[in-house]
Design an enzyme around this catalytic site. Structure first.
Site, PDB file in Angstrom:
ATOM      1  N   PHE A 128       0.847  -1.185   0.000  1.00 40.27           N
ATOM      2  CA  PHE A 128       0.000   0.000   0.000  1.00 40.27           C
ATOM      3  C   PHE A 128       0.889   1.244   0.000  1.00 40.27           C
ATOM      4  O   PHE A 128       1.826   1.335   0.801  1.00 40.27           O
ATOM      5  CB  PHE A 128      -0.914  -0.005   1.228  1.00 40.27           C
ATOM      6  N   ASP A 207       1.371  -6.079   7.018  1.00 35.48           N
ATOM      7  CA  ASP A 207       0.183  -5.234   7.050  1.00 35.48           C
ATOM      8  C   ASP A 207      -1.009  -6.138   6.757  1.00 35.48           C
ATOM      9  O   ASP A 207      -1.133  -6.692   5.665  1.00 35.48           O
ATOM     10  CB  ASP A 207       0.297  -4.119   5.999  1.00 35.48           C
ATOM     11  N   TYR A 232     -11.547  -0.695   9.919  1.00 32.52           N
ATOM     12  CA  TYR A 232     -12.757  -0.168   9.273  1.00 32.52           C
ATOM     13  C   TYR A 232     -13.109  -0.875   7.975  1.00 32.52           C
ATOM     14  O   TYR A 232     -14.093  -0.504   7.329  1.00 32.52           O
ATOM     15  CB  TYR A 232     -12.626   1.339   9.022  1.00 32.52           C
ATOM     16  N   LYS A 233     -12.370  -1.917   7.606  1.00 29.77           N
ATOM     17  CA  LYS A 233     -12.705  -2.695   6.414  1.00 29.77           C
ATOM     18  C   LYS A 233     -13.549  -3.892   6.839  1.00 29.77           C
ATOM     19  O   LYS A 233     -14.709  -3.746   7.185  1.00 29.77           O
ATOM     20  CB  LYS A 233     -11.432  -3.106   5.679  1.00 29.77           C
ATOM     21  N   ARG A 382     -12.494  -2.700  -8.247  1.00 28.86           N
ATOM     22  CA  ARG A 382     -12.395  -3.682  -7.162  1.00 28.86           C
ATOM     23  C   ARG A 382     -13.785  -4.017  -6.636  1.00 28.86           C
ATOM     24  O   ARG A 382     -14.565  -3.122  -6.314  1.00 28.86           O
ATOM     25  CB  ARG A 382     -11.532  -3.155  -6.013  1.00 28.86           C
TER      26      ARG A 382
END
Length: 422
Positions: A128, A207, A232-233, A382
């Site tokens: 990321f 990660d 939060y995913k 996505r």
């Protein structure tokens, strides 16, 4: 799995889904909206709305500062302990603190200090970007005494495993990677790469932001050193919710938090003027936690524990396989490419489709078709599969609407200028 392309087949799969009832535990405000972006922001658990009301009216409104002794102060460890069960860690090895980037900064700085004399930091170009920004900032802060090497992926989908293993050396201080790659969904073999790094004397930091809550992770089995992740995913913790960090037990007393703050002080209410790190993982806390957003992580984590990560993974793989087969039958002839591994063991819980008109197709999907995916440049649409609430009907309808956008050329009315958030 042999599939049919009719809606009735998707509905039969939903009827057979033993996790389908969990969808009712989330707020679904728009019945017609298909939400395929839980890999960026999870839906709101109904229990979180109840907790938010209690936090405001009872815990803050009535109990006031007394709430710190009634569960607030220990919340980082309590919620961290629950997350630990999702990632194969001991309860005292995970704590909730600050943001993903700040936790990454803390652990990278601590690791480099422990690995004094080694100057090589290794990662890949699938990581990321914000993780790379932190690594670059650390190097600047340490007067450019370290070198960051970013190994390229040959195709932008699969991780450069062999190249990473070949570059590990006695100079490598830290290998850091995204366990599940954010664009393609490629899933690294954590145990194999961790073992290779340890053979070279390197520490490893993973990660887990696109893995936790969707993919079984076993940090102990992999003998992982360090990890970070957001909430939060797939954990459905809420926008901007605090992140978590993991430090293996035997490393906790060897590592120092570079952001020494009040919450990480050994005896914080003695108000001594000299900082002494708290024992264990609490030393990696810094400032006072934002209790409203921190508390609201817990309901989503509890839903995942109730469902069981192995069952969630099994459903995720069935659904992603269903999506890939629909892509092959309905979308590949229209110029859509698969930018996610076909191999189940190398795939996370989102599927990326490429198209030369990807951005404009994405905008049409959102504005004309009531489907919310996300877009990652240059051409990745996505589609996030979140097994607690994504249905087979959602997947089927998404594919048909993508097909309609291209065959009817609905995307042509949109500009190639990307919105701020894609």
């Amino acid at each position: 799995m042999t599939i049919s392309t009719d809606l009735a087949y998707a509905d039969r799969l939903d009827a057979q889904d033993d996790l389908g009832h969990f969808r009712d535990r989330f707020m679904i405000a728009e019945d017609e909206l298909i939400y395929m972006d839980g890999n960026s922001l999870g839906r709101l658990p109904m229990a979180a709305t109840e907790l938010a009301t209690d936090m405001i009216h009872q815990q803050w409104g009535t109990r006031l500062i007394r709430s710190w002794n009634e569960g607030w102060f220990t919340a980082p460890e309590r919620i961290g302990a629950k997350i630990a069960h999702l990632i194969g860690a001991h309860e005292d090895e995970v704590i909730v603190a600050e943001s993903t980037s700040i936790n990454l900064f803390k652990l990278v700085m601590a690791a480099l200090r422990l690995q004094s004399g080694r100057a090589h930091i290794l990662t890949d170009d699938l990581n990321f970007p914000s993780d790379l920004y932190i690594l670059q900032g650390v190097i600047e802060l340490l007067d450019k005494q370290h070198q960051l090497e970013i190994m390229p992926s040959a195709d932008g989908v699969y991780g450069p495993v062999s190249a990473l293993q070949a570059r590990l050396s006695e100079q490598t201080a830290l290998l850091t990677l995204s366990h599940t790659v954010f664009k393609s969904g490629y899933l690294y073999d954590m145990a194999a790469l961790t073992a290779a790094a340890h053979d070279a004397g390197s520490l490893v930091l993973w990660d887990l932001s696109h893995s936790v809550g969707a993919v079984p992770v076993d940090l102990h089995a992999a003998n992982a050193d360090l990890a970070i992740g957001c909430t939060y995913k797939y954990l459905n913790g809420g926008p901007g919710a605090p992140a978590f960090l993991y430090v293996r037990r035997d490393l906790q007393e060897k590592l120092l938090n570079p952001l020494s703050g009040w919450m990480g002080q050994r005896d914080l209410f003695d108000f001594k003027l000299d900082y002494q790190p708290a024992p264990g993982l609490r030393r990696f806390l810094t400032g006072t936690p934002p209790m409203m957003s921190l508390a609201l992580i817990e309901p989503g984590v509890e839903l995942l524990l109730e469902a069981g990560i192995d069952k969630l993974r099994a459903k995720s793989l069935r659904q992603s396989n269903y999506l890939i087969q629909l892509w092959q039958r309905e979308l590949e002839p229209l110029g859509f490419t698969l930018k996610t591994p076909r191999e189940a063991q190398q795939r996370g819980s989102h599927v990326s489709l490429g198209h030369q008109e990807g951005l404009r197709i994405d905008l049409a999907l959102i504005n004309d078709m009531q489907v919310l995916p996300d877009f990652r440049a240059p051409d990745n649409i996505r589609l996030g599969i979140t097994p607690l609430y994504t249905t087979y009907r959602d997947i089927y309808q998404t594919v048909l609407r993508l097909k309609a956008i291209v065959t009817e050329r609905l995307y042509e009315k949109y500009s190639t200028d990307a919105p701020i958030v894609t």
